[in-house]
Design a protein around this motif. Sequence first.
Motif, PDB file in Angstrom:
ATOM      1  N   GLY A   1      42.648  30.947  24.421  1.00 40.46           N
ATOM      2  CA  GLY A   1      42.040  29.669  24.750  1.00 40.46           C
ATOM      3  C   GLY A   1      42.855  28.785  25.675  1.00 40.46           C
ATOM      4  N   HIS A   2      44.125  29.139  25.917  1.00 38.21           N
ATOM      5  CA  HIS A   2      44.950  28.335  26.825  1.00 38.21           C
ATOM      6  C   HIS A   2      44.454  28.474  28.262  1.00 38.21           C
ATOM      7  CE1 HIS A   2      48.829  28.017  24.196  1.00 38.21           C
ATOM      8  NE2 HIS A   2      47.863  27.192  23.819  1.00 38.21           N
ATOM      9  N   LEU A   3      44.481  27.379  28.981  1.00 34.31           N
ATOM     10  CA  LEU A   3      44.099  27.363  30.388  1.00 34.31           C
ATOM     11  C   LEU A   3      45.259  27.901  31.211  1.00 34.31           C
ATOM     12  CD1 LEU A   3      41.836  26.477  32.333  1.00 34.31           C
ATOM     13  CD2 LEU A   3      42.979  24.270  32.478  1.00 34.31           C
ATOM     14  N   ILE A   4      44.966  28.821  32.131  1.00 31.43           N
ATOM     15  CA  ILE A   4      46.008  29.404  32.976  1.00 31.43           C
ATOM     16  C   ILE A   4      45.591  29.287  34.442  1.00 31.43           C
ATOM     17  CG2 ILE A   4      46.782  31.027  31.205  1.00 31.43           C
ATOM     18  CD1 ILE A   4      45.016  32.413  34.175  1.00 31.43           C
ATOM     19  N   GLN A   5      46.584  29.477  35.318  1.00 36.84           N
ATOM     20  CA  GLN A   5      46.329  29.538  36.748  1.00 36.84           C
ATOM     21  C   GLN A   5      46.974  30.810  37.275  1.00 36.84           C
ATOM     22  OE1 GLN A   5      47.947  26.304  39.041  1.00 36.84           O
ATOM     23  NE2 GLN A   5      46.784  26.870  40.853  1.00 36.84           N
ATOM     24  N   PHE A   6      46.278  31.495  38.166  1.00 33.84           N
ATOM     25  CA  PHE A   6      46.832  32.682  38.808  1.00 33.84           C
ATOM     26  C   PHE A   6      47.815  32.236  39.884  1.00 33.84           C
ATOM     27  CE2 PHE A   6      42.932  34.256  36.981  1.00 33.84           C
ATOM     28  CZ  PHE A   6      43.282  35.512  36.531  1.00 33.84           C
TER      29      PHE A   6
ATOM     30  N   ASP B   1      45.489  31.002  42.748  1.00 34.96           N
ATOM     31  CA  ASP B   1      45.045  29.607  42.678  1.00 34.96           C
ATOM     32  C   ASP B   1      43.772  29.396  41.856  1.00 34.96           C
ATOM     33  OD1 ASP B   1      47.237  28.754  44.174  1.00 34.96           O
ATOM     34  OD2 ASP B   1      46.174  29.047  46.059  1.00 34.96           O
ATOM     35  N   LEU B   2      43.136  30.454  41.351  1.00 36.15           N
ATOM     36  CA  LEU B   2      41.978  30.287  40.476  1.00 36.15           C
ATOM     37  C   LEU B   2      42.461  29.971  39.065  1.00 36.15           C
ATOM     38  CD1 LEU B   2      39.580  33.183  41.548  1.00 36.15           C
ATOM     39  CD2 LEU B   2      39.435  30.773  42.145  1.00 36.15           C
ATOM     40  N   MET B   3      41.601  29.322  38.295  1.00 32.29           N
ATOM     41  CA  MET B   3      41.906  28.985  36.907  1.00 32.29           C
ATOM     42  C   MET B   3      41.116  29.928  36.008  1.00 32.29           C
ATOM     43  SD  MET B   3      43.849  26.351  37.292  1.00 32.29           S
ATOM     44  CE  MET B   3      43.831  25.018  36.160  1.00 32.29           C
ATOM     45  N   GLY B   4      41.660  30.180  34.827  1.00 32.44           N
ATOM     46  CA  GLY B   4      40.993  31.020  33.847  1.00 32.44           C
ATOM     47  C   GLY B   4      41.418  30.628  32.448  1.00 32.44           C
ATOM     48  N   VAL B   5      40.909  31.366  31.474  1.00 31.14           N
ATOM     49  CA  VAL B   5      41.240  31.125  30.072  1.00 31.14           C
ATOM     50  C   VAL B   5      41.900  32.381  29.517  1.00 31.14           C
ATOM     51  CG1 VAL B   5      40.301  30.616  27.791  1.00 31.14           C
ATOM     52  CG2 VAL B   5      39.327  29.508  29.798  1.00 31.14           C
ATOM     53  N   PHE B   6      43.089  32.204  28.920  1.00 30.74           N
ATOM     54  CA  PHE B   6      43.811  33.334  28.328  1.00 30.74           C
ATOM     55  C   PHE B   6      43.021  33.872  27.151  1.00 30.74           C
ATOM     56  CE2 PHE B   6      46.827  35.173  25.345  1.00 30.74           C
ATOM     57  CZ  PHE B   6      47.506  36.056  26.159  1.00 30.74           C
ATOM     58  N   ASP B   7      42.829  35.204  27.122  1.00 33.18           N
ATOM     59  CA  ASP B   7      42.107  35.841  26.024  1.00 33.18           C
ATOM     60  C   ASP B   7      43.060  36.575  25.087  1.00 33.18           C
ATOM     61  OD1 ASP B   7      39.890  36.632  24.491  1.00 33.18           O
ATOM     62  OD2 ASP B   7      39.689  38.497  25.621  1.00 33.18           O
ATOM     63  N   LYS B   8      43.838  37.539  25.629  1.00 39.61           N
ATOM     64  CA  LYS B   8      44.776  38.269  24.762  1.00 39.61           C
ATOM     65  C   LYS B   8      45.769  39.076  25.575  1.00 39.61           C
ATOM     66  CE  LYS B   8      42.210  42.552  24.024  1.00 39.61           C
ATOM     67  NZ  LYS B   8      41.696  43.467  23.024  1.00 39.61           N
ATOM     68  N   LYS B   9      46.869  39.466  24.907  1.00 42.78           N
ATOM     69  CA  LYS B   9      47.844  40.371  25.495  1.00 42.78           C
ATOM     70  C   LYS B   9      47.352  41.794  25.266  1.00 42.78           C
ATOM     71  CE  LYS B   9      51.682  37.306  24.558  1.00 42.78           C
ATOM     72  NZ  LYS B   9      52.892  37.070  23.807  1.00 42.78           N
ATOM     73  N   MET B  10      47.573  42.659  26.234  1.00 42.50           N
ATOM     74  CA  MET B  10      47.179  44.051  26.101  1.00 42.50           C
ATOM     75  C   MET B  10      48.290  44.816  25.380  1.00 42.50           C
ATOM     76  SD  MET B  10      44.291  43.544  27.343  1.00 42.50           S
ATOM     77  CE  MET B  10      43.596  45.161  27.228  1.00 42.50           C
ATOM     78  N   SER B  11      47.989  46.015  24.944  1.00 39.30           N
ATOM     79  CA  SER B  11      48.900  46.768  24.079  1.00 39.30           C
ATOM     80  C   SER B  11      50.234  47.122  24.741  1.00 39.30           C
ATOM     81  CB  SER B  11      48.222  48.046  23.590  1.00 39.30           C
ATOM     82  OG  SER B  11      47.843  48.856  24.688  1.00 39.30           O
ATOM     83  N   ASP B  12      50.275  47.246  26.067  1.00 48.06           N
ATOM     84  CA  ASP B  12      51.546  47.606  26.712  1.00 48.06           C
ATOM     85  C   ASP B  12      52.509  46.435  26.840  1.00 48.06           C
ATOM     86  OD1 ASP B  12      50.455  46.106  28.750  1.00 48.06           O
ATOM     87  OD2 ASP B  12      50.572  47.670  30.268  1.00 48.06           O
ATOM     88  N   GLY B  13      52.022  45.205  26.594  1.00 54.19           N
ATOM     89  CA  GLY B  13      52.867  44.022  26.628  1.00 54.19           C
ATOM     90  C   GLY B  13      53.122  43.464  28.013  1.00 54.19           C
ATOM     91  N   LYS B  14      52.729  44.192  29.058  1.00 49.42           N
ATOM     92  CA  LYS B  14      52.959  43.731  30.424  1.00 49.42           C
ATOM     93  C   LYS B  14      51.690  43.197  31.078  1.00 49.42           C
ATOM     94  CE  LYS B  14      56.721  46.935  31.113  1.00 49.42           C
ATOM     95  NZ  LYS B  14      57.205  48.098  31.834  1.00 49.42           N
ATOM     96  N   ARG B  15      50.555  43.437  30.456  1.00 50.10           N
ATOM     97  CA  ARG B  15      49.285  42.998  31.013  1.00 50.10           C
ATOM     98  C   ARG B  15      48.580  42.072  30.032  1.00 50.10           C
ATOM     99  NH1 ARG B  15      48.083  45.300  35.567  1.00 50.10           N
ATOM    100  NH2 ARG B  15      45.825  45.133  35.465  1.00 50.10           N
ATOM    101  N   VAL B  16      47.744  41.217  30.573  1.00 54.36           N
ATOM    102  CA  VAL B  16      46.992  40.271  29.760  1.00 54.36           C
ATOM    103  C   VAL B  16      45.531  40.290  30.201  1.00 54.36           C
ATOM    104  CG1 VAL B  16      48.935  38.727  29.289  1.00 54.36           C
ATOM    105  CG2 VAL B  16      47.557  38.381  31.341  1.00 54.36           C
ATOM    106  N   ARG B  17      44.653  39.841  29.298  1.00 54.71           N
ATOM    107  CA  ARG B  17      43.244  39.723  29.647  1.00 54.71           C
ATOM    108  C   ARG B  17      42.909  38.252  29.793  1.00 54.71           C
ATOM    109  NH1 ARG B  17      38.602  42.650  26.294  1.00 54.71           N
ATOM    110  NH2 ARG B  17      38.965  40.978  24.824  1.00 54.71           N
ATOM    111  N   ILE B  18      42.328  37.911  30.930  1.00 53.49           N
ATOM    112  CA  ILE B  18      41.953  36.550  31.272  1.00 53.49           C
ATOM    113  C   ILE B  18      40.442  36.498  31.457  1.00 53.49           C
ATOM    114  CG2 ILE B  18      42.243  34.693  32.964  1.00 53.49           C
ATOM    115  CD1 ILE B  18      44.814  35.451  31.453  1.00 53.49           C
ATOM    116  N   LEU B  19      39.823  35.406  31.002  1.00 55.32           N
ATOM    117  CA  LEU B  19      38.402  35.212  31.234  1.00 55.32           C
ATOM    118  C   LEU B  19      38.230  34.293  32.435  1.00 55.32           C
ATOM    119  CD1 LEU B  19      37.214  34.670  27.567  1.00 55.32           C
ATOM    120  CD2 LEU B  19      37.155  36.774  28.909  1.00 55.32           C
ATOM    121  N   LEU B  20      37.577  34.822  33.473  1.00 54.94           N
ATOM    122  CA  LEU B  20      37.285  34.066  34.685  1.00 54.94           C
ATOM    123  C   LEU B  20      35.821  33.683  34.671  1.00 54.94           C
ATOM    124  CD1 LEU B  20      38.908  35.865  37.745  1.00 54.94           C
ATOM    125  CD2 LEU B  20      39.259  33.540  37.010  1.00 54.94           C
TER     126      LEU B  20
END
Length: 67
Positions: A16-21, A28-47
Amino acid sequence: MGENNLVKLEDGLERGHLIQFTSGPFKDLMGVFDKKMSDGKRVRILLNLIGVDVPVQVSKYQIKKVA
């Protein structure tokens, strides 16, 4: 402390945290943090594109939390 007595730093991101790329094709786009992926280096963002939340997986180093 983590493995090999290394200090593990948390990035403070929660669902739910607001993020910026900061780089890449979504820079420069904004999105909402969804979750960390299993490898720990990638995340899922809702655009929000044309009124639809689209999940995007990117490197956690391509985003920053918006205060």
